[in-house]
Scaffold this motif. Structure first.
Motif, mmCIF file in Angstrom:
data_model
loop_
_atom_site.group_PDB
_atom_site.id
_atom_site.type_symbol
_atom_site.label_atom_id
_atom_site.label_comp_id
_atom_site.label_asym_id
_atom_site.label_seq_id
_atom_site.Cartn_x
_atom_site.Cartn_y
_atom_site.Cartn_z
ATOM 1 N N ILE A 34 0.826 -1.213 0.000
ATOM 2 C CA ILE A 34 0.000 0.000 0.000
ATOM 3 C C ILE A 34 0.857 1.259 0.000
ATOM 4 C CG2 ILE A 34 -0.306 0.138 2.519
ATOM 5 C CD1 ILE A 34 -2.977 0.927 -0.107
ATOM 6 N N THR A 35 2.026 1.202 0.599
ATOM 7 C CA THR A 35 2.879 2.389 0.639
ATOM 8 C C THR A 35 3.411 2.751 -0.744
ATOM 9 O OG1 THR A 35 4.769 1.013 1.239
ATOM 10 C CG2 THR A 35 3.571 2.078 3.046
ATOM 11 N N ASN A 36 3.463 1.799 -1.661
ATOM 12 C CA ASN A 36 3.940 2.093 -3.008
ATOM 13 C C ASN A 36 2.945 2.933 -3.808
ATOM 14 O OD1 ASN A 36 6.092 0.552 -2.317
ATOM 15 N ND2 ASN A 36 5.855 -0.947 -3.924
ATOM 16 N N PHE A 37 1.690 2.977 -3.385
ATOM 17 C CA PHE A 37 0.687 3.745 -4.112
ATOM 18 C C PHE A 37 0.485 5.131 -3.531
ATOM 19 C CE2 PHE A 37 -0.605 -0.590 -5.282
ATOM 20 C CZ PHE A 37 -0.590 -0.441 -6.659
ATOM 21 N N ILE A 38 0.924 5.355 -2.318
ATOM 22 C CA ILE A 38 0.707 6.645 -1.673
ATOM 23 C C ILE A 38 1.800 7.624 -2.083
ATOM 24 C CG2 ILE A 38 0.555 7.833 0.542
ATOM 25 C CD1 ILE A 38 -0.571 5.193 1.683
ATOM 26 N N LEU A 39 1.373 8.779 -2.584
ATOM 27 C CA LEU A 39 2.297 9.826 -3.001
ATOM 28 C C LEU A 39 2.198 10.993 -2.031
ATOM 29 C CD1 LEU A 39 1.485 9.871 -6.814
ATOM 30 C CD2 LEU A 39 3.409 8.752 -5.729
ATOM 31 N N ASN A 40 3.249 11.785 -1.983
ATOM 32 C CA ASN A 40 3.201 13.008 -1.190
ATOM 33 C C ASN A 40 2.266 14.002 -1.879
ATOM 34 O OD1 ASN A 40 5.107 12.006 0.630
ATOM 35 N ND2 ASN A 40 6.802 12.746 -0.631
ATOM 36 N N ASP A 41 1.842 15.020 -1.156
ATOM 37 C CA ASP A 41 0.893 15.986 -1.693
ATOM 38 C C ASP A 41 1.400 16.692 -2.949
ATOM 39 O OD1 ASP A 41 -0.957 15.411 0.265
ATOM 40 O OD2 ASP A 41 -0.254 16.990 1.604
ATOM 41 N N ASP A 42 2.698 16.947 -3.028
ATOM 42 C CA ASP A 42 3.249 17.681 -4.166
ATOM 43 C C ASP A 42 3.639 16.774 -5.332
ATOM 44 O OD1 ASP A 42 5.274 16.570 -2.596
ATOM 45 O OD2 ASP A 42 6.712 18.153 -3.082
ATOM 46 N N GLU A 43 3.572 15.468 -5.140
ATOM 47 C CA GLU A 43 3.946 14.531 -6.198
ATOM 48 C C GLU A 43 2.783 14.293 -7.157
ATOM 49 O OE1 GLU A 43 6.836 11.064 -5.237
ATOM 50 O OE2 GLU A 43 5.563 11.336 -3.475
ATOM 51 N N LYS A 44 3.133 14.063 -8.418
ATOM 52 C CA LYS A 44 2.136 13.694 -9.411
ATOM 53 C C LYS A 44 2.333 12.220 -9.750
ATOM 54 C CE LYS A 44 1.249 18.058 -11.638
ATOM 55 N NZ LYS A 44 1.076 18.743 -12.896
ATOM 56 N N TYR A 46 3.158 9.523 -11.947
ATOM 57 C CA TYR A 46 3.743 9.346 -13.273
ATOM 58 C C TYR A 46 3.700 7.899 -13.736
ATOM 59 C CZ TYR A 46 5.350 14.133 -12.939
ATOM 60 O OH TYR A 46 5.384 15.494 -12.822
ATOM 61 N N LYS A 47 3.742 6.959 -12.807
ATOM 62 C CA LYS A 47 3.655 5.553 -13.186
ATOM 63 C C LYS A 47 2.207 5.231 -13.525
ATOM 64 C CE LYS A 47 7.352 3.754 -10.285
ATOM 65 N NZ LYS A 47 7.655 2.810 -9.199
ATOM 66 N N ILE A 48 2.018 4.342 -14.478
ATOM 67 C CA ILE A 48 0.663 3.984 -14.888
ATOM 68 C C ILE A 48 -0.095 3.327 -13.732
ATOM 69 C CG2 ILE A 48 1.338 1.766 -15.909
ATOM 70 C CD1 ILE A 48 -1.463 4.136 -17.139
ATOM 71 N N SER A 49 0.593 2.570 -12.900
ATOM 72 C CA SER A 49 -0.083 1.943 -11.758
ATOM 73 C C SER A 49 -0.585 2.994 -10.770
ATOM 74 C CB SER A 49 0.830 0.937 -11.059
ATOM 75 O OG SER A 49 2.051 1.530 -10.695
ATOM 76 N N HIS A 50 0.200 4.069 -10.574
ATOM 77 C CA HIS A 50 -0.245 5.169 -9.713
ATOM 78 C C HIS A 50 -1.469 5.875 -10.313
ATOM 79 C CE1 HIS A 50 3.943 5.400 -7.852
ATOM 80 N NE2 HIS A 50 3.112 5.089 -6.873
#
Length: 157
Positions: A34-44, A46-50
């Motif tokens: 689950i941590t691999n899908f969570i991005l920081n607020d300023d991140e976009k 870019y990976k298709i899975s995200h």
């Protein structure tokens, strides 16, 4: 004597095969926590899975906000299934055991993205829903389907 040698090799082969499978399982489990899908607020994403993960969350939020009659329940159910299927198939494809397996899962993800666009358009034309939100979701589904399509085409070259 020969049969004893065969048994040792057979056992050794089974152990080796088991350790390879255990290694693959560890790699798959390590890749998608689950941590691999969570991005920081300023991140976009870019990976298709995200992108697929966040798109699924957006569709779930959209469905939660909509008020609809019982007759339209199946359309929203189909939308939910197709939208969440995109990311699930991308993730499953990355964990595939062969290139053919990978390509099949990505093809299913592409079909799900196209199906999602269909359900969004049908819902927008049939029910009073926030048109701007639907338009944004259709745009994102379209971009995801183009990315997945491009990945499939480039992998075949």
């Amino acid at each position: 004597m020969i049969s004893q040698h065969f048994v040792i090799n057979k056992t050794s082969f089974k152990r080796k095969k088991l350790t390879i499978l255990q290694h693959k399982l560890r790699v798959v489990m390590k890749c998608y926590t689950i941590t691999n899908f969570i991005l920081n607020d300023d991140e976009k994403p870019y990976k298709i899975s995200h992108r697929c993960f966040y798109f699924s969350k957006e569709v779930i939020g959209f469905i939660k906000e909509c008020k609809y009659e019982k007759i339209f329940h199946s359309m929203f159910d189909q939308l939910l299934r197709s939208a969440t299927s995109i990311g699930a198939n991308v993730v499953e494809g990355k964990a595939g055991s062969s290139k053919k397996d990978w390509k099949n899962y990505y093809s299913i993800a592409l079909k799900s993205a196209n199906e999602t666009k269909y359900w969004l358009c049908l819902i927008a034309e049939s029910i009073e829903v926030p048109k701007l939100k639907v338009k944004e979701l259709i745009k994102e589904a379209d971009e995801i389907s183009k990315i997945i399509g491009s990945i499939i085409v480039k992998s075949s070259q």
